[in-house]
Scaffold this motif. Structure first.
Motif, PDB file in Angstrom:
ATOM      1  N   SER A  45       3.305   0.544   2.462  1.00 23.46           N
ATOM      2  CA  SER A  45       2.401   1.335   3.230  1.00 23.46           C
ATOM      3  C   SER A  45       3.108   2.413   4.179  1.00 23.46           C
ATOM      4  CB  SER A  45       1.467   0.332   4.093  1.00 23.46           C
ATOM      5  OG  SER A  45       0.634  -0.434   3.381  1.00 23.46           O
ATOM      6  N   GLN A  89      -5.132   0.641   3.587  1.00 23.50           N
ATOM      7  CA  GLN A  89      -5.244  -0.682   3.375  1.00 23.50           C
ATOM      8  C   GLN A  89      -6.468  -1.213   4.024  1.00 23.50           C
ATOM      9  OE1 GLN A  89      -1.174  -2.457   3.464  1.00 23.50           O
ATOM     10  NE2 GLN A  89      -2.121  -4.301   2.548  1.00 23.50           N
ATOM     11  N   ASP A 167      -3.998   2.905  -0.861  1.00 21.92           N
ATOM     12  CA  ASP A 167      -3.376   1.651  -0.629  1.00 21.92           C
ATOM     13  C   ASP A 167      -4.273   0.487  -0.950  1.00 21.92           C
ATOM     14  OD1 ASP A 167      -1.498   0.016   0.637  1.00 21.92           O
ATOM     15  OD2 ASP A 167      -1.471   0.948   2.510  1.00 21.92           O
ATOM     16  N   GLU A 168      -3.732  -0.085  -1.844  1.00 26.70           N
ATOM     17  CA  GLU A 168      -4.464  -1.267  -2.518  1.00 26.70           C
ATOM     18  C   GLU A 168      -6.041  -1.022  -2.521  1.00 26.70           C
ATOM     19  OE1 GLU A 168      -3.195  -4.732  -0.569  1.00 26.70           O
ATOM     20  OE2 GLU A 168      -1.051  -4.119  -0.533  1.00 26.70           O
TER      21      GLU A 168
HETATM   22 MG   LIG Z   1       0.714  -2.360   2.835  1.00 23.44          MG
END
Ligand SMILES: [Mg+2]
Ligand SMILES: Nc1ncnc2c1ncn2[C@@H]1O[C@H](COP(=O)(O)OP(=O)(O)OP(=O)(O)O)[C@@H](O)[C@H]1O
Lengths: 257, 259
Positions: A45, A89, A167-168
């Motif tokens: 991240s 995220q 992010d994810e």
């Molecule tokens: Mg992360």
């Protein structure tokens, strides 16, 4: 490779004594989709935030379309930001706004679209992530975690940016919805010609959305290659990671708080 | 004690100077963003509503009781040397010059400064401020500037209203409890009142409005580390705004009235 869309050289970032990134070199070609994998807390991240300028890297060069973005002026930063969309995220939805206003935020505030038109765009983007128009008038706090993630995804792609960071994107979603999202990401890259950098722990998703995979370990990208090569990377760290084995060269460290 | 006192004092001085420097830099940046377009009109209006309109009840209650108690207290004092006729004037001058702006601002600092810090602090720790930036929206323009503008605009209005309500409080006690003649009370109030009394109070209010919203925004914006960090930001916003109000009040009084 054609001149890269994003190009990183020797990027480092520390927090106090903790070295998180220790010399990242990465090129992402236009319309390419790169997936970054790596252990929890390895700095994935942080890497995205450095590219976006939300964190200042300690050293190194970050170029977007050949333009150096480290030390960019505020105005220059805003201009470069127009190229980006980011799925955070944690979602990072504006909790004071309704869901549709979140999705329409970019089109209205920075592209000057009329609210009525932006609302239609927002509803269309919400539909693309499997959320009906009735969700649009709710507040983010009234949604489940997975729904928040999908709204955040809709917001990230609402402006149809040239470069999208995920992010994810599939964390916290059921397997079917995860695959819907994977397809949406593939579609964004293929149809819009967007350049994508995604972070994921989900290897099925990585295989589906990525053209290329890069593994972050110990502050460096220790392996990069086409998705098809991931099974025969010849790298013990990568092997251990993609097969999820507890034994191997990567030792899970118990980190102090 | 193992650390000598001088070391502690030195550290505190350095920390104080560092904080002053970063607050000043924050303030300059915020003001620059506030005066340059684009302006987020909807944000500004909703903050004016939030800071001004919703503070009316608490500011009004503070003002009316302050006016009442001023009249009562000065009566018990002034009656000793038969100077009761000065009471309306004492009430109005104390209110407009000092108590109106200071008390109203303290109440607003508790109500608004805290909520600004909590809101912006939460946005910081949940990455909403980062998200604003990625949507090409300057958080200073979108979040900070509207609050500062609303603070500077609404506090003088609140204080003007609080002056009027406070005088009304004094009038009620004067006429209905202390048996003043009602027209005489009002004439005494107005005859001795000078433009500067009211004007200085309104200028103070504008300055305090700026300080309250600045402290709320600064502590919220720089907060880190989850709920605890936001809680600390909230406390710091209220405490620092209150101290700044008292400090600036002294120097503004000095600037307006000492010769
Ligand atoms: Mg992360
Ligand atoms: N603002 C910050 N201040 C201090 N340390 C930070 C900050 N942000 C991240 N870190 C540290 O940097 C390291 C990398 O964090 P990062 O969020 O990039 O991890 P990650 O690879 O995304 O992990 P995950 O897969 O769990 O999301 C962590 O050890 C974290 O403690």
């Amino acid at each position: 490779m054609a001149s890269p869309k994003i190009s990183l050289r020797g990027v480092t970032k520390s927090f106090g004594a903790k070295k998180v990134l220790q010399g990242i070199d990465l090129d992402v070609a236009p319309a390419e989709s790169v997936v970054v994998i790596g252990g929890s807390g390895s700095g994935k991240s942080v890497l995205l935030k450095c590219i976006l300028g939300l964190m200042q890297p300690d050293e190194g060069s970050i170029k977007v379309d050949g333009e150096e973005t480290v030390d960019l002026s505020e105005r220059g930063r805003q201009r470069v930001m127009r190229k980006f969309g980011m799925l955070f995220q944690g979602g990072a939805l504006f909790d004071s706004l309704q869901v549709w206003e979140n999705v329409a935020f970019g089109p209205i505030q920075s592209d000057g679209m009329a609210p009525a038109e932006a609302r239609q765009v927002a509803i269309a983007k919400l539909a693309a992530v499997g959320l009906g128009p009735e969700i649009g008038v709710l507040r983010p706090s009234e949604l489940s975690g997975g729904m928040q993630k999908r709204v955040a995804l809709a917001r990230a792609i609402a402006r149809e940016p040239e470069i999208i960071f995920f992010d994810e994107p599939t964390t916290g979603l059921d397997p079917i919805m995860a695959d819907v999202i994977n397809e949406l990401i593939v579609k964004s890259v293929n149809d819009l010609g967007a350049t994508a950098v995604s972070i994921t722990h989900d290897m099925a998703s990585a295989r589906k959305i990525g053209h290329r995979i890069a593994m972050l370990y110990d502050g460096k990208l220790i392996w990069q290659g086409p998705v098809s090569d991931i099974e025969r990377s010849g790298n013990d760290h990568v092997d251990q990671f993609i097969h999820g084995r507890a034994e191997g060269p990567i030792q899970m460290q118990v980190r102090k708080l | 004690m193992s650390i000598p006192l001088i070391t502690i004092l030195g550290r505190m001085t350095i920390a104080f100077l560092a904080a002053t420097g970063s607050v000043t830099a924050f303030a300059f940046h915020a003001v620059r963003q506030a005066v340059q377009p684009p302006y987020y009109r909807r944000q500004i209006l909703s903050q004016i509503l939030e800071i001004g309109y919703y503070s009316l009840p608490v500011v009004g209650l503070t003002a009316i009781f302050t006016g009442m108690v001023l009249a009562l207290q000065s009566y018990t004092g002034f009656a000793r040397f038969s100077a009761e006729s000065a009471i309306p004037n004492v009430v109005v001058v104390s209110l407009t010059r000092e108590l109106g702006p200071v008390l109203a601002s303290l109440m607003v600092a508790g109500r608004v400064g805290a909520s600004i810090a909590a809101e912006i602090g939460t946005m910081r720790v949940t990455e909403q401020i980062d998200a604003l930036t990625t949507l090409s929206t300057d958080p200073f323009k979108y979040l900070v500037a509207p609050r500062l503008i609303a603070g500077v605009v609404t506090l003088p209005i609140l204080v003007l209203l609080s002056d009027i309500i406070g005088v009304l409080g004094g009038y009620l006690v004067g006429v209905y409890k202390l048996d003043f003649n009602d027209t005489a009370y009002l004439r005494n109030t107005i005859d001795f009142l000078q433009f500067m009394d009211v004007f200085s109070g309104l200028v103070k209010a504008a300055v305090f409005g700026f300080l309250i919203t600045l402290m709320g925004c600064y502590h919220g914006y720089t907060s880190k580390g989850g709920a605890q960090g936001v809680g600390m930001a909230t406390t710091n916003a209220v405490v620092s705004a209150s101290i700044l109000i008292f400090t600036f009040n002294y120097f503004l009084t000095e600037a307006f009235f000492s010769r």
